[in-house]
Structures are given as C-alpha cells and as structure tokens.
Design a protein around this motif. Sequence first.
Motif, PDB file in Angstrom:
ATOM      1  N   HIS A 197       1.004  -1.262  -0.276  1.00  0.00           N
ATOM      2  CA  HIS A 197      -0.270   0.165  -0.037  1.00  0.00           C
ATOM      3  C   HIS A 197       0.793   1.201  -0.049  1.00  0.00           C
ATOM      4  N   GLU A 198       1.861   1.461   0.835  1.00  0.00           N
ATOM      5  CA  GLU A 198       2.652   2.367   0.986  1.00  0.00           C
ATOM      6  C   GLU A 198       3.351   2.756  -0.473  1.00  0.00           C
ATOM      7  N   GLN A 199       4.096   1.860  -1.145  1.00  0.00           N
ATOM      8  CA  GLN A 199       4.731   1.954  -2.269  1.00  0.00           C
ATOM      9  C   GLN A 199       3.696   2.537  -3.389  1.00  0.00           C
ATOM     10  N   LEU A 200       2.531   1.621  -3.618  1.00  0.00           N
ATOM     11  CA  LEU A 200       1.566   2.052  -4.413  1.00  0.00           C
ATOM     12  C   LEU A 200       0.986   3.645  -4.351  1.00  0.00           C
ATOM     13  N   SER A 201       0.802   3.931  -3.032  1.00  0.00           N
ATOM     14  CA  SER A 201       0.483   5.214  -2.738  1.00  0.00           C
ATOM     15  C   SER A 201       1.223   6.354  -3.173  1.00  0.00           C
TER      16      SER A 201
END
Length: 142
Positions: free
Chosen positions: A106-110
Amino acid sequence: MLPVEHRIRTPREFGTVMKTGTRAGTRSVVVVLVLSQQRPEHHIAPWRCGFIVSKAVGNAVIRHRTTRRLRHIVRDLLPEFSATLPAGTRMDVVVRALAASAELDHEQLSADVRSGIKRALRKAGAAAEPTPPQSETENRHV
C-alpha cells in the motif's frame, strides 16, 4: 466506492482525458489528468477519477483488488491536490495500472500515485504542492 459525482464513467469521458490529458508515469501507474474551468453557478465536484486496469495486471481477482486499492488511495489523495488548485478549476484524472501495481504494498503504491499526480500537475502548469500559509510577521515585511 467513490461517490457518483467523483467518477469518470463513460467511454467518451475516458477518451477525452486520455487524448487531451497530461501524462506522468511511475513504475506502477500512469496518471493522466485534465484541468478545466467550471462556472461558479455549476455545483460540480472539483475532481473526478477513473481507473484502467488491463489483463496485463493479472486475472480478474487481482485486477479488481488492484482497482479497489487504487480507488482507496485516490479517494484520500485527490481532495488534497484539488484544494491546491485555483477556485473553479476541475481536475479529471485517469489512473492506468501497470503490471507492477499488483505486486506493490500500500505505501509503495500510494507513493507512486502521489508522485504521478504531482508530476502531471506540474506538467499541466498547476501547483503540485500546497503553499504553506505565511505568518503575520512575514506578511508585514513583504
């Protein structure tokens, strides 16, 4: 789920954004956006978003999961970015997922989506970051 007024739904709307929009790509998404002026008497949402997730991302389960993840990220990010635009400016955004988007947490995609939106806004000539308010003492000395 995004409210109806925040969704790009028809092929014509997608086509307009994809043909005339400003593109910015990252390793997992391509963000395409169009800035337009809206009349003050029209109470139209300040931003709309649509998603393109092809079979290159994975099977149906993975594609739908990726779409849900992107929708959640965009729902949190776009109000923040649209607040930095001049009054009466509408932002239409299409996020196209690349194969790598299914693998990222989630953090990388965000971070990729945020970076893509910032770069597309910068290319379109809009401020990509909110300007911090000046203190009263700074305003007096200017």
